[in-house]
Design a protein around this motif. Structure first.
Motif, mmCIF file in Angstrom:
data_model
loop_
_atom_site.group_PDB
_atom_site.id
_atom_site.type_symbol
_atom_site.label_atom_id
_atom_site.label_comp_id
_atom_site.label_asym_id
_atom_site.label_seq_id
_atom_site.Cartn_x
_atom_site.Cartn_y
_atom_site.Cartn_z
ATOM 1 N N ARG A 67 -0.552 10.510 4.560
ATOM 2 C CA ARG A 67 -0.400 9.199 3.906
ATOM 3 C C ARG A 67 0.980 8.610 4.204
ATOM 4 O O ARG A 67 1.120 7.435 4.533
ATOM 5 C CB ARG A 67 -0.609 9.366 2.391
ATOM 6 N N ASP A 68 2.018 9.433 4.095
ATOM 7 C CA ASP A 68 3.377 8.950 4.362
ATOM 8 C C ASP A 68 3.502 8.507 5.820
ATOM 9 O O ASP A 68 4.065 7.454 6.124
ATOM 10 C CB ASP A 68 4.377 10.079 4.049
ATOM 11 N N HIS A 69 2.930 9.318 6.718
ATOM 12 C CA HIS A 69 2.959 9.022 8.152
ATOM 13 C C HIS A 69 2.234 7.709 8.460
ATOM 14 O O HIS A 69 2.707 6.874 9.241
ATOM 15 C CB HIS A 69 2.275 10.202 8.848
ATOM 16 N N LEU A 70 1.074 7.504 7.811
ATOM 17 C CA LEU A 70 0.309 6.272 8.029
ATOM 18 C C LEU A 70 1.089 5.058 7.534
ATOM 19 O O LEU A 70 1.159 4.026 8.212
ATOM 20 C CB LEU A 70 -1.037 6.361 7.309
ATOM 21 N N CYS A 71 1.669 5.185 6.322
ATOM 22 C CA CYS A 71 2.368 4.040 5.719
ATOM 23 C C CYS A 71 3.637 3.680 6.483
ATOM 24 O O CYS A 71 3.956 2.503 6.645
ATOM 25 C CB CYS A 71 2.757 4.349 4.269
ATOM 26 N N ARG A 72 4.358 4.692 6.949
ATOM 27 C CA ARG A 72 5.693 4.430 7.501
ATOM 28 C C ARG A 72 5.731 4.314 9.013
ATOM 29 O O ARG A 72 6.617 3.658 9.548
ATOM 30 C CB ARG A 72 6.666 5.539 7.100
ATOM 31 N N VAL A 73 4.823 4.975 9.702
ATOM 32 C CA VAL A 73 4.919 5.022 11.177
ATOM 33 C C VAL A 73 3.660 4.467 11.852
ATOM 34 O O VAL A 73 3.729 3.512 12.626
ATOM 35 C CB VAL A 73 5.197 6.464 11.664
ATOM 36 N N ILE A 74 2.508 5.059 11.562
ATOM 37 C CA ILE A 74 1.300 4.706 12.336
ATOM 38 C C ILE A 74 0.867 3.260 12.052
ATOM 39 O O ILE A 74 0.662 2.472 12.989
ATOM 40 C CB ILE A 74 0.152 5.693 12.024
#
Ligand SMILES: Nc1ncnc2c1ncn2[C@@H]1O[C@H](COP(=O)(O)OP(=O)(O)O)[C@@H](O)[C@H]1O
Ligand SMILES: Cc1cn([C@H]2C[C@H](O)[C@@H](COP(=O)(O)OP(=O)(O)O)O2)c(=O)[nH]c1=O
Length: 218
Positions: free
Chosen positions: A73-80
């Motif tokens: 979730r963090d990866h999706l929100c901040r990077v992907i």
């Protein structure tokens, strides 16, 4: 609305994903695309901390699953999500199919609960409030577990997953096969047991076949 390209790399440990992700990045850049290279679990400072826990600390399958989805979730929100919104190609070494294969098929965690968590974690990322973000293409590096084990034994000290017996990876491999059968348009199976050059050629052909690379079509 996302306009980028989201490509994930999947397969059991030792299948050859990491060896080929850079090759595709170079080809896409040569074709004029901006590329974000990233991995799961990881890709943000928070998610990399969760990765270290997941790979090194003993825990039950539910805890593994919650950590994997929290990192995602963090990866999706901040990077992907932001990279896709900028129109970039995002190449991600593992994504949710790995959770279905490792925690689901490997460790026996309930697949229906995983499907619910997948929807929860991947909704509201640039596509509107009700749409789930999924990879545009998943390159599945399929190798027999015995071949992968031989490669890893020669290559590096195992982490907590890589230290699992070959039967675990046989279950994980079946988990990937089931996910591929359930989403045949999203998945491209790459025969990872071939020599490197042929693996690379098959991977580039799969991307070219979708019109995302010039000149490398089969
Ligand atoms: N097609 C191949 N043939 C033989 N060895 C390979 C091939 N692809 C990768 N390897 C080797 O196998 C090991 C695991 O590859 P790696 O790319 O790290 O796999 P993964 O990222 O899927 O775990 C590495 O030592 C790598 O050099
Ligand atoms: C993304 C993800 C990975 N994993 C596992 C699979 C791998 O064994 C490990 C890390 O993946 P990987 O990045 O392939 O490890 P390495 O850098 O050593 O090649 O995490 C899960 O169990 N669940 C998940 O959701």
């Amino acid at each position: 609305m996302t306009t980028g390209l989201f490509i994930t790399f999947e397969g059991i440990d030792g299948a050859g994903k990491s060896s080929h992700i850079e090759t595709l990045a170079r080809a896409l850049r040569a074709a004029g695309r901006s590329v974000t290279l990233t991995r799961e679990p990881g890709g943000t400072p928070l998610a990399e901390k969760l990765r270290a826990l997941l790979l090194n600390d003993a825990m039950d399958a539910l805890t593994e699953t919650l950590l994997a989805f929290a990192a995602r979730r963090d990866h999706l929100c901040r990077v992907i999500g932001p990279a896709l919104a900028r129109g970039e190609a995002v190449l991600c070494d593992r994504f949710t199919d790995a959770t279905f294969a490792y925690q689901g098929a490997g460790r026996g965690f309930d697949l229906r609960v995983l499907s619910y968590m997948e929807r929860l974690a991947q909704t509201g990322i640039g596509l509107g409030p009700d749409s789930m973000l999924e990879p545009d293409l998943t390159l599945w590096f399929d190798v027999p577990p015995e071949v992968a084990a031989e490669r890893l034994a020669a290559a590096r000290a195992p982490d907590r997953f890589e230290a699992q017996p070959v039967e675990f990876f046989a279950r994980v491999a079946r988990g990937y096969a089931d996910r591929a059968a359930g989403a045949p348009r999203r998945f491209a199976r790459i025969d990872g047991a071939q020599p490197r050059e042929q693996v690379a050629a098959q991977m580039l052909a799969a991307v070219a076949a979708r019109g995302w690379l010039p000149g490398a079509a089969p």
